[in-house]
Write a protein that holds these residues in place. Structure first.
Motif, PDB file in Angstrom:
ATOM      1  N   THR A   5       0.853  -1.185   0.000  1.00 27.68           N
ATOM      2  CA  THR A   5       0.000   0.000   0.000  1.00 27.68           C
ATOM      3  C   THR A   5       0.887   1.233   0.000  1.00 27.68           C
ATOM      4  O   THR A   5       1.810   1.340   0.802  1.00 27.68           O
ATOM      5  CB  THR A   5      -0.935   0.033   1.221  1.00 27.68           C
ATOM      6  OG1 THR A   5      -0.177  -0.228   2.404  1.00 27.68           O
ATOM      7  CG2 THR A   5      -2.044  -0.990   1.108  1.00 27.68           C
ATOM      8  N   GLU A  24       3.583   1.768 -13.535  1.00 26.60           N
ATOM      9  CA  GLU A  24       3.731   0.352 -13.218  1.00 26.60           C
ATOM     10  C   GLU A  24       4.634   0.227 -12.000  1.00 26.60           C
ATOM     11  O   GLU A  24       5.707   0.805 -11.940  1.00 26.60           O
ATOM     12  CB  GLU A  24       4.340  -0.409 -14.398  1.00 26.60           C
ATOM     13  CG  GLU A  24       4.346  -1.890 -14.179  1.00 26.60           C
ATOM     14  CD  GLU A  24       4.811  -2.653 -15.403  1.00 26.60           C
ATOM     15  OE1 GLU A  24       5.456  -3.681 -15.206  1.00 26.60           O
ATOM     16  OE2 GLU A  24       4.528  -2.209 -16.529  1.00 26.60           O
ATOM     17  N   GLY A  26       3.472   1.202  -9.063  1.00 23.07           N
ATOM     18  CA  GLY A  26       2.882   2.099  -8.083  1.00 23.07           C
ATOM     19  C   GLY A  26       3.163   3.558  -8.343  1.00 23.07           C
ATOM     20  O   GLY A  26       3.966   3.920  -9.199  1.00 23.07           O
ATOM     21  N   GLY A  94      -5.876  -6.364  -9.519  1.00 21.23           N
ATOM     22  CA  GLY A  94      -5.353  -5.075  -9.099  1.00 21.23           C
ATOM     23  C   GLY A  94      -4.388  -4.536 -10.127  1.00 21.23           C
ATOM     24  O   GLY A  94      -4.249  -5.108 -11.214  1.00 21.23           O
ATOM     25  N   PRO A  95      -3.726  -3.472  -9.833  1.00 22.28           N
ATOM     26  CA  PRO A  95      -3.825  -2.762  -8.564  1.00 22.28           C
ATOM     27  C   PRO A  95      -5.156  -2.036  -8.426  1.00 22.28           C
ATOM     28  O   PRO A  95      -5.885  -1.860  -9.402  1.00 22.28           O
ATOM     29  CB  PRO A  95      -2.674  -1.760  -8.633  1.00 22.28           C
ATOM     30  CG  PRO A  95      -2.504  -1.488 -10.091  1.00 22.28           C
ATOM     31  CD  PRO A  95      -2.838  -2.787 -10.781  1.00 22.28           C
ATOM     32  N   TRP A  96      -5.428  -1.641  -7.190  1.00 22.86           N
ATOM     33  CA  TRP A  96      -6.627  -0.883  -6.890  1.00 22.86           C
ATOM     34  C   TRP A  96      -6.187   0.468  -6.359  1.00 22.86           C
ATOM     35  O   TRP A  96      -5.190   0.569  -5.646  1.00 22.86           O
ATOM     36  CB  TRP A  96      -7.466  -1.607  -5.839  1.00 22.86           C
ATOM     37  CG  TRP A  96      -7.855  -2.983  -6.260  1.00 22.86           C
ATOM     38  CD1 TRP A  96      -8.968  -3.343  -6.955  1.00 22.86           C
ATOM     39  CD2 TRP A  96      -7.135  -4.207  -6.025  1.00 22.86           C
ATOM     40  NE1 TRP A  96      -8.995  -4.705  -7.161  1.00 22.86           N
ATOM     41  CE2 TRP A  96      -7.874  -5.266  -6.600  1.00 22.86           C
ATOM     42  CE3 TRP A  96      -5.938  -4.516  -5.374  1.00 22.86           C
ATOM     43  CZ2 TRP A  96      -7.461  -6.589  -6.549  1.00 22.86           C
ATOM     44  CZ3 TRP A  96      -5.516  -5.828  -5.330  1.00 22.86           C
ATOM     45  CH2 TRP A  96      -6.280  -6.852  -5.915  1.00 22.86           C
ATOM     46  N   TRP A 162      -2.847   3.370  -3.176  1.00 27.69           N
ATOM     47  CA  TRP A 162      -2.596   2.391  -4.228  1.00 27.69           C
ATOM     48  C   TRP A 162      -2.375   1.061  -3.508  1.00 27.69           C
ATOM     49  O   TRP A 162      -1.553   0.969  -2.581  1.00 27.69           O
ATOM     50  CB  TRP A 162      -1.366   2.794  -5.011  1.00 27.69           C
ATOM     51  CG  TRP A 162      -0.926   1.833  -6.073  1.00 27.69           C
ATOM     52  CD1 TRP A 162      -1.404   1.716  -7.332  1.00 27.69           C
ATOM     53  CD2 TRP A 162       0.130   0.871  -5.958  1.00 27.69           C
ATOM     54  NE1 TRP A 162      -0.720   0.733  -8.017  1.00 27.69           N
ATOM     55  CE2 TRP A 162       0.220   0.207  -7.189  1.00 27.69           C
ATOM     56  CE3 TRP A 162       1.004   0.507  -4.928  1.00 27.69           C
ATOM     57  CZ2 TRP A 162       1.150  -0.806  -7.434  1.00 27.69           C
ATOM     58  CZ3 TRP A 162       1.915  -0.502  -5.157  1.00 27.69           C
ATOM     59  CH2 TRP A 162       1.989  -1.152  -6.409  1.00 27.69           C
ATOM     60  N   ILE A 163      -3.129   0.039  -3.893  1.00 26.22           N
ATOM     61  CA  ILE A 163      -3.079  -1.273  -3.252  1.00 26.22           C
ATOM     62  C   ILE A 163      -2.713  -2.314  -4.300  1.00 26.22           C
ATOM     63  O   ILE A 163      -3.309  -2.348  -5.384  1.00 26.22           O
ATOM     64  CB  ILE A 163      -4.430  -1.633  -2.634  1.00 26.22           C
ATOM     65  CG1 ILE A 163      -4.901  -0.535  -1.683  1.00 26.22           C
ATOM     66  CG2 ILE A 163      -4.364  -2.986  -1.926  1.00 26.22           C
ATOM     67  CD1 ILE A 163      -6.372  -0.630  -1.321  1.00 26.22           C
ATOM     68  N   CYS A 164      -1.752  -3.156  -3.972  1.00 27.22           N
ATOM     69  CA  CYS A 164      -1.329  -4.207  -4.895  1.00 27.22           C
ATOM     70  C   CYS A 164      -0.979  -5.447  -4.086  1.00 27.22           C
ATOM     71  O   CYS A 164      -0.401  -5.367  -3.006  1.00 27.22           O
ATOM     72  CB  CYS A 164      -0.117  -3.725  -5.689  1.00 27.22           C
ATOM     73  SG  CYS A 164       0.422  -4.882  -6.949  1.00 27.22           S
TER      74      CYS A 164
END
Length: 165
Positions: A5, A24, A26, A94-96, A162-164
């Motif tokens: 995150t 890419e 994040g 994701g990512p979300w 940003w969540i991955c």
């Protein structure tokens, strides 16, 4: 595997969406200069873990909507679609990216520097999801998040996560 995150500030959802394909890895990558100003906060999911920090800062019970996150990416699925359709679907992989509410941003921005050690200690005690129970371990992260929230508010920007996987 942990959840990555990153919290960052941006002027609006359009700026975030314009950078999604170019970021890419994040929002905090991008060669010599990150795409956005932000903070790495591995495992600090906005709804639960950041929500617990906001609850501590407000001196209230944790509730699932304290961070007030709104999905920015992927965008709303087409009408009639219930959920992910295949493994390449961003709803599955994701990512979300989530935009946090302005009240959540302002709660963090309003934390006084002198109170951060106590807030960090209370957050460590309140969250089972964190890797530590020592508030001193969390204080640099709390300081970084509050400073980011202040910069966002001063610039009239929102906070995003940003969540991955």
């Amino acid at each position: 595997m942990g959840v990555l995150t990153d919290y960052f500030r941006a002027p609006d959802d359009g700026a975030v969406l314009a950078a999604v394909d170019d970021a890419e890895g994040g929002p905090l990558v991008g060669g010599a200069r990150p795409v956005f100003d932000g903070v790495r906060a591995k495992g600090v999911h906005p709804e639960v873990v950041l929500g617990q920090l906001i609850a501590v800062a407000r001196d209230v019970q944790w509730e699932a909507d304290l961070a007030g996150e709104t999905p920015v990416w992927p965008t709303t699925p087409p009408p009639g679609r219930e959920g992910p359709t295949d493994e390449d679907d961003p709803w599955s992989t994701g990512p979300w990216i989530m935009r946090l509410s302005r009240p959540a941003r302002d709660t963090l921005a309003d934390l006084p520097a002198a109170g951060l050690p106590a807030v960090s200690a209370r957050w460590a005690a309140a969250s089972e999801e964190l890797d530590t129970t020592d508030g001193e371990d969390l204080r640099p992260l709390v300081e970084a998040l509050t400073a980011l929230a202040r910069r966002a508010r001063e610039a009239g920007e929102d906070l995003y996560c940003w969540i991955c996987l």
